[in-house]
Enzyme design. Structure first.
Site, mmCIF file in Angstrom:
data_model
loop_
_atom_site.group_PDB
_atom_site.id
_atom_site.type_symbol
_atom_site.label_atom_id
_atom_site.label_comp_id
_atom_site.label_asym_id
_atom_site.label_seq_id
_atom_site.Cartn_x
_atom_site.Cartn_y
_atom_site.Cartn_z
ATOM 1 C CB CYS A 165 5.448 -5.861 6.229
ATOM 2 S SG CYS A 165 7.033 -4.444 6.304
ATOM 3 C CG HIS B 176 4.801 -4.100 2.605
ATOM 4 N ND1 HIS B 176 4.296 -4.167 3.744
ATOM 5 C CD2 HIS B 176 3.972 -5.306 1.818
ATOM 6 C CE1 HIS B 176 3.312 -5.191 3.810
ATOM 7 N NE2 HIS B 176 3.433 -5.858 2.825
ATOM 8 C CG HIS C 147 1.121 -9.150 2.819
ATOM 9 N ND1 HIS C 147 0.952 -7.672 2.763
ATOM 10 C CD2 HIS C 147 0.222 -9.533 2.779
ATOM 11 C CE1 HIS C 147 -0.043 -7.387 2.471
ATOM 12 N NE2 HIS C 147 -0.879 -8.545 2.431
#
Length: 345
Positions: A260, A309, A321
């Site tokens: 990520c 994240h 993402h």
């Protein structure tokens, strides 16, 4: 007088009956245990896998941070060791120069007391002694002063290098532990998946696909009318979007695989902007955007109370993402997960 009789041995028939009874008891116990610890169903496994994937990403970001720190320390240690080597060479040259003075004086009639002091086992006390007996010339005093200054710098650089190397060793241990944690979470998730039957695994994949569609808001996401970005943010958005379908691989920063935070680092790097390596650090870059309705394309959306994240806002309430192991770079609703902070780079 009491008689002592030999205990009566059980008959063969009696032994057979007891053995059969024991076998029945074992079978019944196994059935009870099976009822007490049922095999996990699809819903249980999905929930556990989702949790493990989140924990795996947390461990992966810890790994990324430790790796970044280790790389910095390794570079710093190399620089310090180079400085130590150069300093040692300068020390050798200074000492050789003083030895040359001593040799010349010896050939011409004996070593001057000042030079003897300069070459003694206690050069640090030389200047005080030389000053008191007025035996050192200005040039000789300056030469020794330079030698002592160089020795102090060299000792300091050696101490700094040793401290950095010790810190690197500790960071490397953290790095290895984080890597082991990631692999442990991945194995646990795979073991859970393997515990399902083939039909249950197929149903689980169908459920995950349905969840993905829900996170995007519809089966098909129209990306043709996204609001325009500007400046380097426009480059970063275009680069991140160009990697849709690229596999998630923890610790990766491109060109073809990403985690990520690695996707953010790569996309902004293509725009000439250097981002810190982890989602936790990325949660502190730039300026804070107060709410999602004020977000602009290119803003970093950080998720989770621990900031494990990150995605990049692309407009229309969506982010791009890299989700987790087993998935690919994709878009989702920006509020599909709990938002921690939004940062404008």
């Amino acid at each position: 007088m009491a008689s002592h009789r030999r205990p009566k041995q059980p008959s063969r028939a009696r032994v057979s009956v007891l053995t059969a009874a024991a076998a029945t008891a074992v079978a019944l116990s196994a059935q009870v245990a099976a009822h007490a610890a049922p095999q996990p169903n699809k819903s249980d496994v999905k929930a556990q896998i989702d949790q493990l994937q989140q924990e795996q990403e947390q461990a992966a970001e810890k790994f990324n941070g430790a790796k970044e720190r280790a790389d910095q320390l390794r570079k710093q240690a190399d620089q310090l060791q180079d400085q130590v080597a150069r300093g040692q060479e300068q020390m050798t040259q200074l000492q050789a120069g003083l030895a040359g003075v001593a040799g010349e004086q010896y050939r011409t009639g004996g070593i001057d007391p000042s030079v003897q002091l300069m070459l003694s086992s206690d050069p640090a006390g030389y200047l005080d002694k030389a000053s008191s007996v007025q035996q050192a010339s200005t040039s000789e005093a300056e030469a020794l002063k330079g030698l002592l200054d160089q020795q102090r710098r060299l000792d300091q650089e050696k101490a700094e290098a040793a401290a950095v190397l010790a810190s690197l060793d500790a960071t490397t241990k953290d790095l290895n532990q984080a890597k082991a944690d990631v692999n442990q979470k991945l194995k646990a998730a795979q073991d859970l998946l393997n515990s399902l039957s083939a039909s249950e695994r197929a149903a689980l994949r169908a459920q995950q696909a349905q969840d993905d569609r829900a996170s995007r808001g519809s089966d098909r996401v129209d990306l043709s009318n996204l609001p325009p970005a500007s400046g380097y943010a426009a480059v970063a958005v275009a680069k991140a979007m160009s990697k849709q379908g690229s596999p998630y691989v923890w610790g990766a920063t491109g060109e073809n695989t990403f985690d990520c935070s690695g996707l953010m680092v790569w996309a902004y790097g293509k725009a000439g902007v250097s981002l810190p390596r982890t989602s936790q650090e990325q949660g502190d870059v730039g300026t804070r955007v107060p709410s999602l309705d004020q977000a602009q394309p290119g803003d970093l959306v950080i998720y989770g109370s621990d900031r494990h994240h990150v995605g990049m806002y692309i407009g229309n309430g969506m982010v791009v993402h890299a989700p987790h192991t087993g998935d690919v770079v994709k878009v989702m609703k920006a509020d599909a997960m709990p938002i921690n902070t939004i940062r404008r780079v």
